[in-house]
Design a protein around this motif. Sequence first.
Motif, PDB file in Angstrom:
ATOM      1  N   THR A 245       2.478  -7.471  43.642  1.00  0.00           N
ATOM      2  CA  THR A 245       3.683  -7.348  42.811  1.00  0.00           C
ATOM      3  C   THR A 245       4.129  -8.710  42.283  1.00  0.00           C
ATOM      4  O   THR A 245       4.443  -8.860  41.090  1.00  0.00           O
ATOM      5  CB  THR A 245       4.816  -6.702  43.625  1.00  0.00           C
ATOM      6  N   ASN A 246       4.181  -9.712  43.144  1.00  0.00           N
ATOM      7  CA  ASN A 246       4.590 -11.047  42.706  1.00  0.00           C
ATOM      8  C   ASN A 246       3.653 -11.586  41.629  1.00  0.00           C
ATOM      9  O   ASN A 246       4.085 -12.262  40.693  1.00  0.00           O
ATOM     10  CB  ASN A 246       4.625 -12.006  43.892  1.00  0.00           C
ATOM     11  N   ALA A 247       2.367 -11.272  41.772  1.00  0.00           N
ATOM     12  CA  ALA A 247       1.386 -11.753  40.791  1.00  0.00           C
ATOM     13  C   ALA A 247       1.661 -11.172  39.409  1.00  0.00           C
ATOM     14  O   ALA A 247       1.616 -11.884  38.397  1.00  0.00           O
ATOM     15  CB  ALA A 247      -0.028 -11.402  41.249  1.00  0.00           C
ATOM     16  N   VAL A 248       1.953  -9.875  39.348  1.00  0.00           N
ATOM     17  CA  VAL A 248       2.168  -9.263  38.036  1.00  0.00           C
ATOM     18  C   VAL A 248       3.513  -9.687  37.446  1.00  0.00           C
ATOM     19  O   VAL A 248       3.656  -9.816  36.224  1.00  0.00           O
ATOM     20  CB  VAL A 248       2.044  -7.728  38.111  1.00  0.00           C
ATOM     21  N   LEU A 249       4.501  -9.957  38.297  1.00  0.00           N
ATOM     22  CA  LEU A 249       5.796 -10.420  37.795  1.00  0.00           C
ATOM     23  C   LEU A 249       5.679 -11.814  37.197  1.00  0.00           C
ATOM     24  O   LEU A 249       6.342 -12.126  36.199  1.00  0.00           O
ATOM     25  CB  LEU A 249       6.832 -10.396  38.913  1.00  0.00           C
ATOM     26  N   ARG A 250       4.857 -12.657  37.790  1.00  0.00           N
ATOM     27  CA  ARG A 250       4.667 -14.004  37.236  1.00  0.00           C
ATOM     28  C   ARG A 250       4.103 -13.949  35.820  1.00  0.00           C
ATOM     29  O   ARG A 250       4.389 -14.824  34.993  1.00  0.00           O
ATOM     30  CB  ARG A 250       3.710 -14.813  38.124  1.00  0.00           C
ATOM     31  N   LYS A 251       3.313 -12.927  35.535  1.00  0.00           N
ATOM     32  CA  LYS A 251       2.665 -12.824  34.229  1.00  0.00           C
ATOM     33  C   LYS A 251       3.652 -12.512  33.108  1.00  0.00           C
ATOM     34  O   LYS A 251       3.348 -12.745  31.933  1.00  0.00           O
ATOM     35  CB  LYS A 251       1.569 -11.761  34.268  1.00  0.00           C
ATOM     36  N   ILE A 252       4.826 -11.945  33.453  1.00  0.00           N
ATOM     37  CA  ILE A 252       5.785 -11.579  32.397  1.00  0.00           C
ATOM     38  C   ILE A 252       7.100 -12.345  32.519  1.00  0.00           C
ATOM     39  O   ILE A 252       8.093 -11.967  31.899  1.00  0.00           O
ATOM     40  CB  ILE A 252       6.059 -10.059  32.389  1.00  0.00           C
ATOM     41  N   GLU A 253       7.128 -13.385  33.327  1.00  0.00           N
ATOM     42  CA  GLU A 253       8.362 -14.175  33.426  1.00  0.00           C
ATOM     43  C   GLU A 253       8.790 -14.679  32.047  1.00  0.00           C
ATOM     44  O   GLU A 253       7.957 -14.872  31.173  1.00  0.00           O
ATOM     45  CB  GLU A 253       8.129 -15.360  34.383  1.00  0.00           C
ATOM     46  N   PRO A 254      10.133 -14.887  31.850  1.00  0.00           N
ATOM     47  CA  PRO A 254      11.199 -14.841  32.854  1.00  0.00           C
ATOM     48  C   PRO A 254      11.663 -13.419  33.182  1.00  0.00           C
ATOM     49  O   PRO A 254      11.576 -12.518  32.334  1.00  0.00           O
ATOM     50  CB  PRO A 254      12.328 -15.636  32.191  1.00  0.00           C
ATOM     51  N   ILE A 255      12.149 -13.238  34.404  1.00  0.00           N
ATOM     52  CA  ILE A 255      12.630 -11.950  34.889  1.00  0.00           C
ATOM     53  C   ILE A 255      14.148 -11.957  34.889  1.00  0.00           C
ATOM     54  O   ILE A 255      14.774 -12.834  35.509  1.00  0.00           O
ATOM     55  CB  ILE A 255      12.121 -11.667  36.318  1.00  0.00           C
ATOM     56  N   GLY A 256      14.761 -10.999  34.190  1.00  0.00           N
ATOM     57  CA  GLY A 256      16.217 -10.913  34.139  1.00  0.00           C
ATOM     58  C   GLY A 256      16.796 -10.314  35.407  1.00  0.00           C
ATOM     59  O   GLY A 256      16.091  -9.697  36.215  1.00  0.00           O
ATOM     60  N   GLU A 257      18.106 -10.479  35.588  1.00  0.00           N
ATOM     61  CA  GLU A 257      18.770  -9.992  36.796  1.00  0.00           C
ATOM     62  C   GLU A 257      18.857  -8.475  36.844  1.00  0.00           C
ATOM     63  O   GLU A 257      19.079  -7.903  37.915  1.00  0.00           O
ATOM     64  CB  GLU A 257      20.177 -10.600  36.904  1.00  0.00           C
ATOM     65  N   ASP A 258      18.685  -7.811  35.705  1.00  0.00           N
ATOM     66  CA  ASP A 258      18.732  -6.343  35.697  1.00  0.00           C
ATOM     67  C   ASP A 258      17.334  -5.742  35.788  1.00  0.00           C
ATOM     68  O   ASP A 258      17.144  -4.546  35.567  1.00  0.00           O
ATOM     69  CB  ASP A 258      19.425  -5.847  34.430  1.00  0.00           C
ATOM     70  N   PHE A 259      16.361  -6.541  36.157  1.00  0.00           N
ATOM     71  CA  PHE A 259      14.972  -6.097  36.212  1.00  0.00           C
ATOM     72  C   PHE A 259      14.765  -5.169  37.415  1.00  0.00           C
ATOM     73  O   PHE A 259      15.223  -5.441  38.518  1.00  0.00           O
ATOM     74  CB  PHE A 259      14.041  -7.304  36.333  1.00  0.00           C
ATOM     75  N   ILE A 260      14.049  -4.052  37.163  1.00  0.00           N
ATOM     76  CA  ILE A 260      13.791  -3.062  38.203  1.00  0.00           C
ATOM     77  C   ILE A 260      12.297  -2.980  38.489  1.00  0.00           C
ATOM     78  O   ILE A 260      11.483  -2.899  37.570  1.00  0.00           O
ATOM     79  CB  ILE A 260      14.299  -1.660  37.792  1.00  0.00           C
ATOM     80  N   VAL A 261      11.953  -2.996  39.774  1.00  0.00           N
ATOM     81  CA  VAL A 261      10.594  -2.700  40.210  1.00  0.00           C
ATOM     82  C   VAL A 261      10.603  -1.277  40.757  1.00  0.00           C
ATOM     83  O   VAL A 261      11.244  -0.999  41.780  1.00  0.00           O
ATOM     84  CB  VAL A 261      10.101  -3.680  41.291  1.00  0.00           C
ATOM     85  N   TYR A 262       9.937  -0.378  40.056  1.00  0.00           N
ATOM     86  CA  TYR A 262       9.829   1.012  40.488  1.00  0.00           C
ATOM     87  C   TYR A 262       8.725   1.127  41.524  1.00  0.00           C
ATOM     88  O   TYR A 262       7.674   0.495  41.407  1.00  0.00           O
ATOM     89  CB  TYR A 262       9.551   1.921  39.298  1.00  0.00           C
ATOM     90  N   LEU A 263       8.962   1.953  42.526  1.00  0.00           N
ATOM     91  CA  LEU A 263       8.018   2.118  43.629  1.00  0.00           C
ATOM     92  C   LEU A 263       7.629   3.582  43.744  1.00  0.00           C
ATOM     93  O   LEU A 263       8.491   4.465  43.776  1.00  0.00           O
ATOM     94  CB  LEU A 263       8.647   1.647  44.945  1.00  0.00           C
ATOM     95  N   ASN A 264       6.323   3.828  43.797  1.00  0.00           N
ATOM     96  CA  ASN A 264       5.855   5.216  43.848  1.00  0.00           C
ATOM     97  C   ASN A 264       4.636   5.315  44.749  1.00  0.00           C
ATOM     98  O   ASN A 264       3.936   4.334  44.985  1.00  0.00           O
ATOM     99  CB  ASN A 264       5.524   5.721  42.437  1.00  0.00           C
ATOM    100  N   GLY A 265       4.372   6.498  45.232  1.00  0.00           N
ATOM    101  CA  GLY A 265       3.218   6.743  46.084  1.00  0.00           C
ATOM    102  C   GLY A 265       3.608   7.015  47.524  1.00  0.00           C
ATOM    103  O   GLY A 265       4.633   6.529  48.022  1.00  0.00           O
ATOM    104  N   GLY A 266       2.785   7.799  48.204  1.00  0.00           N
ATOM    105  CA  GLY A 266       3.102   8.247  49.558  1.00  0.00           C
ATOM    106  C   GLY A 266       3.246   7.144  50.577  1.00  0.00           C
ATOM    107  O   GLY A 266       4.037   7.264  51.520  1.00  0.00           O
ATOM    108  N   ILE A 267       2.496   6.058  50.432  1.00  0.00           N
ATOM    109  CA  ILE A 267       2.580   4.974  51.412  1.00  0.00           C
ATOM    110  C   ILE A 267       3.968   4.350  51.408  1.00  0.00           C
ATOM    111  O   ILE A 267       4.559   4.082  52.465  1.00  0.00           O
ATOM    112  CB  ILE A 267       1.505   3.901  51.132  1.00  0.00           C
ATOM    113  N   LEU A 268       4.525   4.116  50.244  1.00  0.00           N
ATOM    114  CA  LEU A 268       5.857   3.516  50.146  1.00  0.00           C
ATOM    115  C   LEU A 268       6.956   4.513  50.498  1.00  0.00           C
ATOM    116  O   LEU A 268       8.009   4.130  51.009  1.00  0.00           O
ATOM    117  CB  LEU A 268       6.071   2.966  48.732  1.00  0.00           C
ATOM    118  N   LYS A 269       6.715   5.779  50.239  1.00  0.00           N
ATOM    119  CA  LYS A 269       7.739   6.798  50.495  1.00  0.00           C
ATOM    120  C   LYS A 269       7.827   7.196  51.965  1.00  0.00           C
ATOM    121  O   LYS A 269       8.903   7.574  52.442  1.00  0.00           O
ATOM    122  CB  LYS A 269       7.462   8.040  49.648  1.00  0.00           C
TER     123      LYS A 269
END
Length: 311
Positions: A245-269
């Motif tokens: 996740t950190n790797a992909v966020l670095r690719k689109i920086e800058p990240i605003g304070e209203d930025f959301i990381v959506y989480l999906n899949g059985g492992i996270l749930k």
Amino acid sequence: MNQYILAIDGGATKTTLSLRDASGKVYFEKTSTSTNYQAIGAEKVEKVLTNLLNEAYKATGILDIAVATFAIAGVDTQNGLAIVQQIIHRSCGNSPFSIRRTIVENDVQSTLIGLTGGKAGALLISGTGSAAYATDGQGRIERSGGWGHRVGDEGSGYWIGREILNTIFRSEDGRLEKPTVLTDLVYDMLQIDNIEQLNDWIYQPDYTNAQVANISKILTKAISLGDEQAIQIACNAAKELSIMTNAVLRKIEPIGEDFIVYLNGGILKHNPIILNVFKDYVKKIYPYISFHLCTQNPIDYIANRALSSLK
């Protein structure tokens, strides 16, 4: 005239097809088996898709489809995209549907677009496989992970299942300092009695990634029993998912304070320790972002992706 869309969510474990109109009304929906050609082969994928398409037509009698979005696992390279496009072309040709526009994308990318509606955001999926995608809201989409079970899928159900199995063999060999309850839990799940039967199960002709991913379901039980090996596997999974996740966020920086990381899949749930440790890792680098655990069925996000292309 009402416009109709097809949404197809093709994962490594199951595939869901939904036929809806422009208002979101569902006319047909059914789930079948995997359509990841890397896992089961192109011929089987074509058969699954053809059967779903024909069942959708027989159930509804609808012929004209404005948009069909095929969100398919395994679309990770240009060659992979070409292979899947050919499979889809043949499958659609085997059905009565007249489809005016066809979108073929990686399943995580389609889900991200369906979730964000074009705004900046990111999506981490950890199910049978794992991958992270992010968009800057300006049309740029980046990815990290999702390179398949042979070289990647860190922190996924398959990865966890493989780690559990590896732990059991290490325990059997005497390579662990302490015993682990993972052995008894897996034996009970598979209804086997010893390590030789486990080895035979792993190398059976009908072996699939989904079967190994299913092993991950015992992790929560093992953690509740205080098993140190299970806790370590969970923490390692969380760390791998945070690195992705950190790797992909670095690719689109800058990240605003209203930025959301959506989480999906059985492992996270279904694994609170993985979810919480993951969040802690990511927050160390991006303290202002927020997380949203997806609650809708994955097919709903794919349908949103298709519906957004009508506008």
